[in-house]
Scaffold this motif. Sequence first.
Motif, PDB file in Angstrom:
ATOM      1  N   MET A   1      -0.629  -3.899  -0.767  1.00  0.00           N
ATOM      2  CA  MET A   1       0.796  -3.852  -0.537  1.00  0.00           C
ATOM      3  C   MET A   1       1.085  -3.596   0.942  1.00  0.00           C
ATOM      4  O   MET A   1       1.900  -2.774   1.293  1.00  0.00           O
ATOM      5  N   GLY A   2       0.346  -4.273   1.800  1.00  0.00           N
ATOM      6  CA  GLY A   2       0.558  -4.064   3.225  1.00  0.00           C
ATOM      7  C   GLY A   2       1.589  -5.023   3.785  1.00  0.00           C
ATOM      8  O   GLY A   2       2.075  -5.930   3.122  1.00  0.00           O
ATOM      9  N   ASP A   3       1.917  -4.795   4.999  1.00  0.00           N
ATOM     10  CA  ASP A   3       2.841  -5.657   5.722  1.00  0.00           C
ATOM     11  C   ASP A   3       2.116  -6.963   6.041  1.00  0.00           C
ATOM     12  O   ASP A   3       0.973  -6.951   6.501  1.00  0.00           O
ATOM     13  N   ILE A   4       2.754  -8.113   5.790  1.00  0.00           N
ATOM     14  CA  ILE A   4       2.053  -9.390   5.966  1.00  0.00           C
ATOM     15  C   ILE A   4       1.761  -9.697   7.431  1.00  0.00           C
ATOM     16  O   ILE A   4       1.000 -10.598   7.724  1.00  0.00           O
ATOM     17  N   TRP A   5       2.323  -8.940   8.348  1.00  0.00           N
ATOM     18  CA  TRP A   5       2.062  -9.195   9.759  1.00  0.00           C
ATOM     19  C   TRP A   5       0.850  -8.425  10.264  1.00  0.00           C
ATOM     20  O   TRP A   5       0.408  -8.626  11.372  1.00  0.00           O
ATOM     21  N   ARG A   6       0.307  -7.571   9.454  1.00  0.00           N
ATOM     22  CA  ARG A   6      -0.877  -6.804   9.871  1.00  0.00           C
ATOM     23  C   ARG A   6      -2.139  -7.617   9.615  1.00  0.00           C
ATOM     24  O   ARG A   6      -2.246  -8.346   8.632  1.00  0.00           O
ATOM     25  N   LEU A   7      -3.100  -7.474  10.502  1.00  0.00           N
ATOM     26  CA  LEU A   7      -4.352  -8.214  10.399  1.00  0.00           C
ATOM     27  C   LEU A   7      -5.126  -7.833   9.132  1.00  0.00           C
ATOM     28  O   LEU A   7      -5.756  -8.689   8.507  1.00  0.00           O
TER      29      LEU A   7
ATOM     30  N   TRP B   1      -4.073  -7.177   6.207  1.00  0.00           N
ATOM     31  CA  TRP B   1      -3.557  -7.896   5.053  1.00  0.00           C
ATOM     32  C   TRP B   1      -4.176  -9.280   4.982  1.00  0.00           C
ATOM     33  O   TRP B   1      -4.602  -9.745   3.923  1.00  0.00           O
ATOM     34  N   TRP B   2      -4.246  -9.966   6.116  1.00  0.00           N
ATOM     35  CA  TRP B   2      -4.815 -11.315   6.164  1.00  0.00           C
ATOM     36  C   TRP B   2      -6.315 -11.299   5.896  1.00  0.00           C
ATOM     37  O   TRP B   2      -6.828 -12.154   5.174  1.00  0.00           O
ATOM     38  N   ILE B   3      -7.017 -10.331   6.456  1.00  0.00           N
ATOM     39  CA  ILE B   3      -8.470 -10.239   6.220  1.00  0.00           C
ATOM     40  C   ILE B   3      -8.750  -9.996   4.744  1.00  0.00           C
ATOM     41  O   ILE B   3      -9.635 -10.625   4.154  1.00  0.00           O
ATOM     42  N   TYR B   4      -8.024  -9.082   4.133  1.00  0.00           N
ATOM     43  CA  TYR B   4      -8.208  -8.784   2.714  1.00  0.00           C
ATOM     44  C   TYR B   4      -8.013 -10.035   1.864  1.00  0.00           C
ATOM     45  O   TYR B   4      -8.837 -10.359   1.010  1.00  0.00           O
ATOM     46  N   HIS B   5      -6.949 -10.752   2.089  1.00  0.00           N
ATOM     47  CA  HIS B   5      -6.664 -11.927   1.275  1.00  0.00           C
ATOM     48  C   HIS B   5      -7.621 -13.083   1.575  1.00  0.00           C
ATOM     49  O   HIS B   5      -7.973 -13.848   0.678  1.00  0.00           O
ATOM     50  N   PHE B   6      -8.063 -13.195   2.809  1.00  0.00           N
ATOM     51  CA  PHE B   6      -9.062 -14.207   3.130  1.00  0.00           C
ATOM     52  C   PHE B   6     -10.373 -13.916   2.414  1.00  0.00           C
ATOM     53  O   PHE B   6     -10.989 -14.816   1.830  1.00  0.00           O
ATOM     54  N   LEU B   7     -10.817 -12.662   2.429  1.00  0.00           N
ATOM     55  CA  LEU B   7     -12.058 -12.302   1.739  1.00  0.00           C
ATOM     56  C   LEU B   7     -11.936 -12.478   0.233  1.00  0.00           C
ATOM     57  O   LEU B   7     -12.889 -12.899  -0.439  1.00  0.00           O
ATOM     58  N   LEU B   8     -10.777 -12.164  -0.305  1.00  0.00           N
ATOM     59  CA  LEU B   8     -10.546 -12.359  -1.731  1.00  0.00           C
ATOM     60  C   LEU B   8     -10.632 -13.843  -2.098  1.00  0.00           C
ATOM     61  O   LEU B   8     -11.297 -14.220  -3.068  1.00  0.00           O
ATOM     62  N   LEU B   9     -10.003 -14.683  -1.314  1.00  0.00           N
ATOM     63  CA  LEU B   9     -10.050 -16.125  -1.543  1.00  0.00           C
ATOM     64  C   LEU B   9     -11.471 -16.667  -1.365  1.00  0.00           C
ATOM     65  O   LEU B   9     -11.945 -17.474  -2.173  1.00  0.00           O
ATOM     66  N   ALA B  10     -12.173 -16.210  -0.320  1.00  0.00           N
ATOM     67  CA  ALA B  10     -13.540 -16.681  -0.062  1.00  0.00           C
ATOM     68  C   ALA B  10     -14.475 -16.300  -1.206  1.00  0.00           C
ATOM     69  O   ALA B  10     -15.317 -17.102  -1.629  1.00  0.00           O
ATOM     70  N   SER B  11     -14.321 -15.087  -1.743  1.00  0.00           N
ATOM     71  CA  SER B  11     -15.190 -14.680  -2.850  1.00  0.00           C
ATOM     72  C   SER B  11     -14.930 -15.515  -4.101  1.00  0.00           C
ATOM     73  O   SER B  11     -15.859 -15.869  -4.829  1.00  0.00           O
ATOM     74  N   MET B  12     -13.694 -15.854  -4.349  1.00  0.00           N
ATOM     75  CA  MET B  12     -13.372 -16.706  -5.500  1.00  0.00           C
ATOM     76  C   MET B  12     -13.944 -18.111  -5.311  1.00  0.00           C
ATOM     77  O   MET B  12     -14.467 -18.707  -6.260  1.00  0.00           O
TER      78      MET B  12
END
Length: 96
Positions: free
Chosen positions: A1-7, A9-20
């Motif tokens: 639930m972080g701010d979408i402008w923080r790095l 947040w992007w790293i977390y979602h990138f790693l989540l997508l990459a693992s899937m």
Amino acid sequence: MGDIWRLSWWIYHFLLLASMIVMIVGLVKQYAVRGTLEKALRALFTNDPFERITNSTAPSVKALIIAIEKKDTYTVGHTFRVTMYALKLAEELHHV
């Protein structure tokens, strides 16, 4: 639930997508080898070291092992035993 402008947040979602993506690619590869979805899932989520070794060995390597064992009956099962000893050694070193 972080701010979408923080790095972070992007790293977390990138790693989540990459693992899937990695998991789906692995499932597709297992499906190509096994032929059914049930066998592919079973091969990916097994805890048995014997089954994991036999499932992950490439067909060309299996053919080479069979050819070696046919030529020299004295060493039948040697490659598998060495693999099992290496796995046991790796497990022991991990626990230290």
